[in-house]
Design a protein around this motif. Structure first.
Motif, PDB file in Angstrom:
ATOM      1  N   PRO A 283       0.819  -1.220   0.000  1.00  0.00           N
ATOM      2  CA  PRO A 283       0.000   0.000   0.000  1.00  0.00           C
ATOM      3  C   PRO A 283       0.854   1.271   0.000  1.00  0.00           C
ATOM      4  O   PRO A 283       2.036   1.250   0.330  1.00  0.00           O
ATOM      5  CB  PRO A 283      -0.794  -0.119   1.304  1.00  0.00           C
ATOM      6  N   ALA A 284       0.206   2.374  -0.379  1.00  0.00           N
ATOM      7  CA  ALA A 284       0.832   3.696  -0.304  1.00  0.00           C
ATOM      8  C   ALA A 284       0.127   4.462   0.815  1.00  0.00           C
ATOM      9  O   ALA A 284      -0.970   4.980   0.624  1.00  0.00           O
ATOM     10  CB  ALA A 284       0.701   4.421  -1.638  1.00  0.00           C
ATOM     11  N   ASN A 285       0.748   4.484   1.995  1.00  0.00           N
ATOM     12  CA  ASN A 285       0.124   5.110   3.169  1.00  0.00           C
ATOM     13  C   ASN A 285       0.452   6.603   3.211  1.00  0.00           C
ATOM     14  O   ASN A 285       1.244   7.066   4.022  1.00  0.00           O
ATOM     15  CB  ASN A 285       0.592   4.405   4.454  1.00  0.00           C
ATOM     16  N   VAL A 286      -0.165   7.337   2.295  1.00  0.00           N
ATOM     17  CA  VAL A 286       0.123   8.764   2.138  1.00  0.00           C
ATOM     18  C   VAL A 286      -0.541   9.550   3.271  1.00  0.00           C
ATOM     19  O   VAL A 286      -1.716   9.332   3.552  1.00  0.00           O
ATOM     20  CB  VAL A 286      -0.430   9.273   0.787  1.00  0.00           C
ATOM     21  N   PRO A 287       0.200  10.453   3.921  1.00  0.00           N
ATOM     22  CA  PRO A 287      -0.459  11.329   4.904  1.00  0.00           C
ATOM     23  C   PRO A 287      -1.571  12.130   4.224  1.00  0.00           C
ATOM     24  O   PRO A 287      -1.312  12.855   3.253  1.00  0.00           O
ATOM     25  CB  PRO A 287       0.675  12.251   5.375  1.00  0.00           C
ATOM     26  N   GLN A 288      -2.812  11.980   4.727  1.00  0.00           N
ATOM     27  CA  GLN A 288      -3.948  12.671   4.114  1.00  0.00           C
ATOM     28  C   GLN A 288      -4.133  14.070   4.699  1.00  0.00           C
ATOM     29  O   GLN A 288      -4.747  14.935   4.075  1.00  0.00           O
ATOM     30  CB  GLN A 288      -5.227  11.843   4.294  1.00  0.00           C
ATOM     31  N   SER A 289      -3.620  14.270   5.905  1.00  0.00           N
ATOM     32  CA  SER A 289      -3.648  15.601   6.507  1.00  0.00           C
ATOM     33  C   SER A 289      -2.223  15.950   6.926  1.00  0.00           C
ATOM     34  O   SER A 289      -1.354  15.077   7.007  1.00  0.00           O
ATOM     35  CB  SER A 289      -4.588  15.629   7.715  1.00  0.00           C
ATOM     36  N   VAL A 290      -1.986  17.227   7.204  1.00  0.00           N
ATOM     37  CA  VAL A 290      -0.624  17.703   7.446  1.00  0.00           C
ATOM     38  C   VAL A 290      -0.559  18.484   8.758  1.00  0.00           C
ATOM     39  O   VAL A 290      -1.372  19.371   9.000  1.00  0.00           O
ATOM     40  CB  VAL A 290      -0.161  18.597   6.267  1.00  0.00           C
ATOM     41  N   ASP A 291       0.432  18.127   9.596  1.00  0.00           N
ATOM     42  CA  ASP A 291       0.676  18.860  10.848  1.00  0.00           C
ATOM     43  C   ASP A 291       1.622  20.036  10.641  1.00  0.00           C
ATOM     44  O   ASP A 291       1.470  21.086  11.249  1.00  0.00           O
ATOM     45  CB  ASP A 291       1.269  17.923  11.913  1.00  0.00           C
ATOM     46  N   LYS A 292       2.647  19.821   9.805  1.00  0.00           N
ATOM     47  CA  LYS A 292       3.686  20.846   9.614  1.00  0.00           C
ATOM     48  C   LYS A 292       3.931  21.056   8.125  1.00  0.00           C
ATOM     49  O   LYS A 292       4.170  20.088   7.394  1.00  0.00           O
ATOM     50  CB  LYS A 292       5.004  20.395  10.264  1.00  0.00           C
ATOM     51  N   ARG A 293       3.891  22.325   7.703  1.00  0.00           N
ATOM     52  CA  ARG A 293       4.158  22.652   6.296  1.00  0.00           C
ATOM     53  C   ARG A 293       5.424  23.488   6.178  1.00  0.00           C
ATOM     54  O   ARG A 293       5.662  24.377   6.999  1.00  0.00           O
ATOM     55  CB  ARG A 293       2.984  23.428   5.700  1.00  0.00           C
ATOM     56  N   PHE A 294       6.215  23.205   5.139  1.00  0.00           N
ATOM     57  CA  PHE A 294       7.453  23.936   4.901  1.00  0.00           C
ATOM     58  C   PHE A 294       7.539  24.312   3.427  1.00  0.00           C
ATOM     59  O   PHE A 294       7.192  23.510   2.560  1.00  0.00           O
ATOM     60  CB  PHE A 294       8.669  23.086   5.276  1.00  0.00           C
ATOM     61  N   LEU A 295       8.032  25.508   3.168  1.00  0.00           N
ATOM     62  CA  LEU A 295       8.372  25.928   1.812  1.00  0.00           C
ATOM     63  C   LEU A 295       9.859  26.260   1.805  1.00  0.00           C
ATOM     64  O   LEU A 295      10.298  27.188   2.489  1.00  0.00           O
ATOM     65  CB  LEU A 295       7.561  27.159   1.384  1.00  0.00           C
ATOM     66  N   PHE A 296      10.626  25.458   1.075  1.00  0.00           N
ATOM     67  CA  PHE A 296      12.080  25.630   1.026  1.00  0.00           C
ATOM     68  C   PHE A 296      12.506  26.017  -0.390  1.00  0.00           C
ATOM     69  O   PHE A 296      12.264  25.264  -1.344  1.00  0.00           O
ATOM     70  CB  PHE A 296      12.811  24.329   1.391  1.00  0.00           C
ATOM     71  N   THR A 297      13.157  27.176  -0.527  1.00  0.00           N
ATOM     72  CA  THR A 297      13.781  27.496  -1.809  1.00  0.00           C
ATOM     73  C   THR A 297      15.128  26.788  -1.890  1.00  0.00           C
ATOM     74  O   THR A 297      15.841  26.665  -0.896  1.00  0.00           O
ATOM     75  CB  THR A 297      13.994  29.008  -1.966  1.00  0.00           C
ATOM     76  N   VAL A 298      15.458  26.291  -3.083  1.00  0.00           N
ATOM     77  CA  VAL A 298      16.747  25.621  -3.292  1.00  0.00           C
ATOM     78  C   VAL A 298      17.399  26.195  -4.536  1.00  0.00           C
ATOM     79  O   VAL A 298      16.749  26.387  -5.560  1.00  0.00           O
ATOM     80  CB  VAL A 298      16.593  24.084  -3.422  1.00  0.00           C
ATOM     81  N   GLY A 299      18.685  26.506  -4.422  1.00  0.00           N
ATOM     82  CA  GLY A 299      19.376  27.029  -5.594  1.00  0.00           C
ATOM     83  C   GLY A 299      20.725  27.618  -5.252  1.00  0.00           C
ATOM     84  O   GLY A 299      21.229  27.477  -4.125  1.00  0.00           O
ATOM     85  N   LEU A 300      21.309  28.268  -6.224  1.00  0.00           N
ATOM     86  CA  LEU A 300      22.651  28.814  -6.082  1.00  0.00           C
ATOM     87  C   LEU A 300      22.607  30.273  -5.641  1.00  0.00           C
ATOM     88  O   LEU A 300      21.600  30.963  -5.798  1.00  0.00           O
ATOM     89  CB  LEU A 300      23.414  28.705  -7.404  1.00  0.00           C
ATOM     90  N   GLY A 301      23.721  30.724  -5.090  1.00  0.00           N
ATOM     91  CA  GLY A 301      23.897  32.109  -4.681  1.00  0.00           C
ATOM     92  C   GLY A 301      25.379  32.395  -4.621  1.00  0.00           C
ATOM     93  O   GLY A 301      26.183  31.723  -5.279  1.00  0.00           O
ATOM     94  N   SER A 302      25.747  33.348  -3.799  1.00  0.00           N
ATOM     95  CA  SER A 302      27.163  33.702  -3.714  1.00  0.00           C
ATOM     96  C   SER A 302      27.539  34.089  -2.298  1.00  0.00           C
ATOM     97  O   SER A 302      26.696  34.429  -1.478  1.00  0.00           O
ATOM     98  CB  SER A 302      27.471  34.855  -4.674  1.00  0.00           C
ATOM     99  N   SER A 303      28.843  34.016  -2.033  1.00  0.00           N
ATOM    100  CA  SER A 303      29.430  34.492  -0.774  1.00  0.00           C
ATOM    101  C   SER A 303      30.496  35.528  -1.125  1.00  0.00           C
ATOM    102  O   SER A 303      31.125  35.437  -2.191  1.00  0.00           O
ATOM    103  CB  SER A 303      30.083  33.337  -0.003  1.00  0.00           C
ATOM    104  N   PRO A 304      30.731  36.505  -0.240  1.00  0.00           N
ATOM    105  CA  PRO A 304      31.738  37.539  -0.547  1.00  0.00           C
ATOM    106  C   PRO A 304      33.131  36.923  -0.703  1.00  0.00           C
ATOM    107  O   PRO A 304      33.456  35.927  -0.057  1.00  0.00           O
ATOM    108  CB  PRO A 304      31.691  38.467   0.670  1.00  0.00           C
ATOM    109  N   CYS A 305      33.917  37.532  -1.555  1.00  0.00           N
ATOM    110  CA  CYS A 305      35.307  37.099  -1.728  1.00  0.00           C
ATOM    111  C   CYS A 305      36.136  37.625  -0.560  1.00  0.00           C
ATOM    112  O   CYS A 305      36.027  38.802  -0.207  1.00  0.00           O
ATOM    113  CB  CYS A 305      35.847  37.651  -3.047  1.00  0.00           C
ATOM    114  N   PRO A 306      36.925  36.761   0.093  1.00  0.00           N
ATOM    115  CA  PRO A 306      37.771  37.250   1.190  1.00  0.00           C
ATOM    116  C   PRO A 306      38.722  38.352   0.726  1.00  0.00           C
ATOM    117  O   PRO A 306      39.079  38.422  -0.463  1.00  0.00           O
ATOM    118  CB  PRO A 306      38.556  35.996   1.612  1.00  0.00           C
ATOM    119  N   LYS A 307      39.112  39.201   1.659  1.00  0.00           N
ATOM    120  CA  LYS A 307      40.019  40.312   1.328  1.00  0.00           C
ATOM    121  C   LYS A 307      41.345  39.780   0.789  1.00  0.00           C
ATOM    122  O   LYS A 307      41.795  38.700   1.174  1.00  0.00           O
ATOM    123  CB  LYS A 307      40.273  41.160   2.573  1.00  0.00           C
TER     124      LYS A 307
END
Length: 580
Positions: free
Chosen positions: A362-386
């Protein structure tokens, strides 16, 4: 290399004491085993593409040894580190129910195993059967430290399809002529993108389409009129793959140890971290031809990638049980693979994969949700050290993030810190449940591409039902990201292009027969939604299975609290747990 013995004394005693009734109810209890393996981490020379180099491997084998067990078996692997690198091994996709100490990611569930030290990984395979794989889980060592996990059904249990004549693991890998550790170290130092691989491999072999590699070709020899099961594993570091066998149709029957509704396809799409079992029905007669089995990358991002093709050869046994007299007369057919940037093929293929969702599975899919999350995923940048010149975007360093947080691994293991209540100065539990600064995620990229570096985790109550929406961002180019969650399977209930719409998209979620996976591709310029029950206490890593993105910080971790029952609590750490 491995041995096993019967180890179900409690179950056996119960069977003998209570007689046939219990044995009849639980026939499998008498058949589970403990299987012992020893993995010696060593260095040895390997030659590919006419280049010889020293690689790190298990037991001097590349790819590494097969780990074979049945559902319900206990597996104990003694890993002995005989190289100068620190090492840890992850049993990718194994649920690790209350055995989080054996999961393997360095600085998450354990400190790495140091030179001349060893660690005993001890876990039971519960409710899983199919194909997974094991690999190193520190830096880029998994480039050569990986192998298949083959989980057979319990004794006297069958597949939900006709038993295949033979089963063959097919592992896709990636090969560098130089040391992959030097590749990622240089990239992290300069802030630029790492050098791409020199070849892809099938079972460690590049095949005839590369220079100097005809002799290093994987050959699959088959008989006419038989059904073979190919256990496909994408162990490549940074590339999703299309795979096809010329003039043959493949039937998908399992993904990430979950039986699927069977469907036929000429091409399989598979991301790093994913496994797919396919049935190959050979032609009913000897075809007097050979057939290339080829794989090449799907690329959805910006920048450079290894755009080469790996090939093996499907060979039919000739009727005379010998080699054909004139090999020059044998035709060689080549498959047609999708365009390397075909996002539409990837989307259509992914939507076809559905759980079998039968009474037995069987596929025991959660039919209701206790906790919801929206996560962005992707690239970015960090400053170049001095006083440094950096080769990332506009003179910065490349970075990657979840909700704009680039996850910094600590110098001690998170699971130990959590278990002993010593989080102070190591991590905080304020990982944002949604982006702190929302924007048009798949529209015009924002001017500010900088990320925040931190070690933040999310805390979940035991057995809470969780919904996660992973949203790709176009900040430095939209891209398909294969996200892997340790310690869990999750149900992929929806996916789409553009920005996730919380008001309208959930109405189209599949809560009946969605596929259950441990690794899912977030569509380039789109989103994917999944659900799971947080039924496994511990600290569980979630990260992009492109190693370059993980190295840049596209990773985070969940803390799942203990449940009320003894069987729902994380036990104390084993005595040989490595120290940092």
């Amino acid at each position: 290399m491995g041995y096993y013995y019967l180890s179900c004394s409690t179950s056996m005693a119960a069977t003998l004491f209570f007689g046939f009734t219990i044995f009849w109810l639980f026939p499998q209890s008498a058949f589970c085993m403990t299987r012992h393996y020893t993995f010696n981490i060593v260095q040895h020379n390997v030659t590919r593409l006419c280049t010889t180099k020293s690689i790190v491997s298990v037991n001097g084998r590349f790819p590494g040894p097969h780990l074979v067990a049945r559902e319900g078996d206990r597996v104990i692997v003694k890993v002995v580190n005989r190289v100068s690198n620190n090492i840890s091994i992850h049993w990718h996709g194994i649920r690790q129910l209350t055995s989080g100490w054996a999961d393997g990611p360095a600085y998450v569930t354990q400190c790495p195993i140091q030179t001349n030290q060893s660690y005993m990984y001890n876990f039971t395979i519960t409710g899983q059967r199919g194909t997974l794989f094991w690999h190193a889980h520190i830096s880029w060592l998994r480039a050569t430290v990986y192998g298949p996990i083959i989980i057979l059904p319990r004794h006297n249990e069958s597949y939900p399809f006709k038993k295949p004549y033979k089963q063959i693991p097919i592992l896709f890998g990636e090969w560098w002529n130089v040391d992959p550790e030097a590749v990622i170290n240089q990239a992290l130092q300069t802030g630029g993108g790492p050098n791409v691989s020199d070849a892809y491999t099938i079972n460690g072999l590049p095949g005839p389409l590369y220079n100097c590699s005809s002799k290093d070709t994987f050959k699959l020899k088959v008989k006419p009129g038989k059904t073979y099961m190919l256990r496909l594993i994408n162990a490549a570091l940074n590339d999703e793959m299309f795979f096809s066998i010329a003039n043959h149709t493949l039937t998908i029957v399992e993904a990430d140890t979950i039986y699927t509704k069977p469907f036929d396809t000429d091409v399989v799409f598979i991301t790093p971290g994913q496994t797919t079992n396919v049935l190959l029905k050979t032609k009913p007669y000897y075809p007097n031809a050979n057939f290339l089995m080829a794989a090449q990358p799907y690329f959805s991002g910006l920048g450079t990638f290894d755009n080469s093709t790996v090939a093996g050869i499907l060979e039919y046994e000739s009727p005379l049980h010998g080699s054909p007299t004139n090999k020059n007369k044998i035709k060689l057919f080549k498959p047609t693979l999708p365009n390397m940037t075909s996002t539409s093929f990837v989307s259509n293929f992914s939507k076809k994969i559905r759980s079998l969702a039968s009474i037995r599975f069987p596929a025991n899919v959660p039919q209701s949700v206790d906790k919801r999350f929206l996560f962005t995923v992707g690239l970015g940048s960090s400053p170049c050290p001095k006083n440094m010149t950096c080769q990332g975007p506009n003179g910065t360093k490349f970075a990657a993030s979840v909700n704009n947080i680039s996850f910094a691994l600590p110098t001690t293991a998170l699971l130990q810190s959590h278990y002993f209540g010593q989080s102070n100065g190591i991590y905080t539990t304020d990982f944002p449940t949604s982006p702190l600064n929302p924007f048009n995620y798949t529209g015009t990229p924002p001017n500010n591409t900088l990320v925040t570096n931190a070690t933040k985790l999310v805390v979940l109550s035991f057995n809470s039902s969780v919904e996660v929406v992973l949203q790709d961002i176009s900040t430095l180019g939209a891209e398909n990201h294969p996200l892997h969650l340790h310690g869990y399977n999750f149900f992929v209930v929806g996916e789409g292009f553009g920005n996730f719409d919380p008001n309208n998209d959930p109405a189209n979620f599949n809560l009946k027969d969605p596929i259950e996976r441990n690794t899912v591709g977030v569509p380039a310029g789109g989103w994917v939604a999944f659900r799971f029950f947080a039924d496994n206490p511990g600290v569980w890593f979630m990260h992009c299975h492109f190693d370059v993105h993980t190295s840049w910080g596209l990773r985070m971790a969940w803390i799942v609290l203990d449940g009320p029952l003894p069987s729902q609590k994380l036990p104390p750490p084993p005595s040989d747990l490595p120290k940092c």
